[in-house]
Design an enzyme around this catalytic site. Structure first.
Site, PDB file in Angstrom:
ATOM      1  N   LYS A 174       0.965  -1.087  -0.199  1.00 18.33           N
ATOM      2  CA  LYS A 174       0.068  -0.115  -0.187  1.00 18.33           C
ATOM      3  C   LYS A 174       1.057   1.160  -0.121  1.00 18.33           C
ATOM      4  CE  LYS A 174      -3.955   0.646   0.457  1.00 18.33           C
ATOM      5  NZ  LYS A 174      -4.802   0.512   1.542  1.00 18.33           N
ATOM      6  N   HIS A 175       0.708   2.129  -0.801  1.00 12.04           N
ATOM      7  CA  HIS A 175       1.465   3.485  -1.083  1.00 12.04           C
ATOM      8  C   HIS A 175       2.770   2.892  -1.060  1.00 12.04           C
ATOM      9  CE1 HIS A 175      -2.244   5.559  -0.989  1.00 12.04           C
ATOM     10  NE2 HIS A 175      -2.654   4.884   0.460  1.00 12.04           N
ATOM     11  N   ASN A 214      11.973   6.136   8.073  1.00 11.32           N
ATOM     12  CA  ASN A 214      12.826   5.051   9.000  1.00 11.32           C
ATOM     13  C   ASN A 214      11.824   3.777   8.953  1.00 11.32           C
ATOM     14  OD1 ASN A 214      15.035   6.320   9.942  1.00 11.32           O
ATOM     15  ND2 ASN A 214      13.867   7.533  11.210  1.00 11.32           N
ATOM     16  N   HIS A 234      14.006   6.532   0.519  1.00 11.74           N
ATOM     17  CA  HIS A 234      13.169   7.706   0.685  1.00 11.74           C
ATOM     18  C   HIS A 234      12.221   7.864  -0.415  1.00 11.74           C
ATOM     19  CE1 HIS A 234      16.858   9.129   3.207  1.00 11.74           C
ATOM     20  NE2 HIS A 234      15.867   9.071   3.983  1.00 11.74           N
TER      21      HIS A 234
END
Length: 526
Positions: free
Chosen positions: A279-280, A422, A526
């Protein structure tokens, strides 16, 4: 300067490497009274098809030389292409040197990229660098107010339709579109040659970085409805969402493509049957099992709430048992290297489910590049396709992990590489049981994953992760993140190490009889 809205085609130069559709085009041109000029191999093919063709050597009154390296680089060709029809001095120069105008140039280039990818010798690749072709393409595109240039067989029928619509002429809009496609064609070609030289000279980051792509399709929108987007293919045949066959469902969205790519890269890292639910771009559950159905059930158990509407990636051909389980819930996309017929029938009932088949898994060791736009430029880096180096693992605590803990630690480290930083990943028996993603502090990531695990467990345990192991994508800067995991029941830890407080973290692990391994390799995402 006068730019004509329509220009009539009377004379065409055809010289192609890919001869797809050329006979039909040439016949259509000749039927419309257009004179044909061509080079050696192309001319021979057209003559065999019964078409009347003038060879370039007859036009230039100069033979091909240097094994065909020089044949069209001649004023009789380039003058005919580049002369402005509305410039009196240009027309006088053509008359003086007895050069006839060329109104249409049909060219595609020597197959350098294709030859290079087959692994042919460098000398053979060099001979497949086209010289005269790009020169003629660029000349015709520059003079697009008078000349049409075609670089793809896909455009042949469009040209014939354009000629019929304008009584043997072409519109300026058509010529501009063809010129744009021509410059894109030569840009792609030159980029492929430049990239090959960069590889040969071991130049990781050349002074000028070139990247091109072929548009696959325009998407409905980007990440949000107010953003436009499109999908491009680079020509890389690495199996994945771009190369997949879509068997059913609506068109893929920008977010579907992004998430599906993330999911498939993750499951490709596992040797045993594996399933990942994304998801995402973050995994909500990942697991291995003796079968796909077992792997999927265990992945779903990690976070069944977040899995709703997610992306499912499998590293084995989708079978009937797994398809039956998947069909019981709503998912956006399923991607797999193959599918059994019975499974396809089962999922066909889920009309909105996008089903992608790739016929293979991406090789996790093949190098790649990641480009990220920043103000005023872009960042370029290698894709993170490093795999866990088992020989480099270092036990830093008094207690070494057990055999089961070690297997779970390796599994957790692989998953953590694919979680946004993180990242904290809890694993038990080769299945995620808690994931903390994308937090500003590592302790928050650890606590969020514990909270999610507690919800799934129904708050029936003070240690919802009893017997689990934990992986961190980067070092623990303080012992607090480790202690949060220990309080939840964790027995072993894998992390890169490298903090100035490593001794403090190791001491905390030893104080709770927790085994800890350093990998020496960080995996920020990231």
């Amino acid at each position: 300067m006068t730019i004509l809205s329509v220009t009539t085609i009377r004379r065409a130069l055809l010289s192609v490497s890919d001869k797809t559709g050329l006979r039909e085009l040439a016949a259509g041109l000749q039927a419309r009274g257009i004179e044909l000029i061509s080079t050696g191999g192309t001319a021979k093919m057209l003559e065999q098809a019964g078409l009347k063709v003038a060879e370039v050597a007859d036009v230039t009154r100069f033979p091909e030389i240097l094994d065909g390296r020089v044949k069209t680089l001649h004023p009789a060709i380039h003058g005919g292409i580049l002369a402005r029809r509305d410039d009196a001095l240009h027309q006088q120069a053509l008359a003086k040197h007895k050069i006839a105008p060329i109104d249409l140039v049909v060219i595609n280039l020597y197959p350098f990229a294709e030859t290079y990818k087959t692994g042919k010798s460098w000398e053979v690749c060099i001979e497949n660098i086209d010289i005269g072709g790009p020169a003629m393409i660029r000349a015709a595109a520059k003079n697009h107010h008078d000349v049409v240039v075609l670089t793809s067989p896909d455009h042949y029928t469009l040209l014939l339709a354009e000629l019929d619509a304008h009584q043997g002429a072409t519109s300026l809009a058509f010529r501009e579109a063809c010129a744009m496609a021509a410059y894109q064609h030569t840009a792609r070609y030159d980029a492929a040659v430049a990239e090959a030289f960069a590889v040969r000279t071991a130049t990781a980051f050349p002074e000028t970085f070139l990247r091109t792509g072929q548009r696959v399709k325009t998407l409905r929108y980007g990440e949000n409805p107010h953003q436009q987007a499109a999908l491009y293919a680079t020509g890389d045949k690495r199996p994945g969402v771009v190369t997949a066959r879509q068997l059913q469902g609506k068109e893929l969205s920008y977010n579907n493509i992004n998430d599906t790519d993330a999911a498939y890269e993750l499951v490709a890292e596992f040797v045993t049957p594996a399933a990942a639910i994304i998801k995402h771009a973050n995994p909500s559950g990942v697991a291995c099992g003796h079968s796909l159905s077992e792997a999927f059930e265990r992945a779903l158990a990690c976070d069944p709430v977040s899995a709703f509407g997610g992306i499912i990636a499998l590293n084995r051909p989708l079978d009937k048992a797994a398809a039956q389980l998947i069909s019981q819930h709503f998912y956006e996309v399923v991607i797999a290297p193959g599918i059994e017929h019975e499974a396809e029938i089962i999922l066909a009932t889920k009309k909105n489910l996008r089903l992608l088949i790739t016929d293979g898994l991406p090789d996790v060791l093949v190098p790649g590049r990641v480009v990220k736009d920043v103000a005023g430029g872009f960042l370029l880096q290698d894709a993170d396709r490093s795999v866990l180096d088992v020989d480099a693992l270092q036990v830093v605590t008094k207690r070494a992990p057990s055999k089961q803990e070690l297997e779970d630690l390796k599994f957790a480290a692989i998953v953590a590489k694919h979680v946004k930083s993180n990242a904290i990943v809890y694993v038990r028996n080769s299945a995620t049981v808690g994931i903390g993603a994308g937090q500003m502090s590592r302790i928050d990531a650890a606590r969020i994953a514990v909270h999610k695990a507690s919800e799934i467990a129904g708050n029936n345990s003070d240690t919802p992760l009893a017997g689990a192991v934990v992986a961190s994508d980067a070092f623990f800067p303080f012992a607090d993140g480790l202690l949060a995991a220990v309080a939840a029941g964790v027995t072993a830890v894998i992390q890169p190490g490298g903090s100035i407080r490593d001794d403090e973290v190791i001491a905390a692990a030893d104080a709770h009889d927790v085994a800890m391994i350093f990998t020496g390799s960080r995996h920020f995402k990231h």
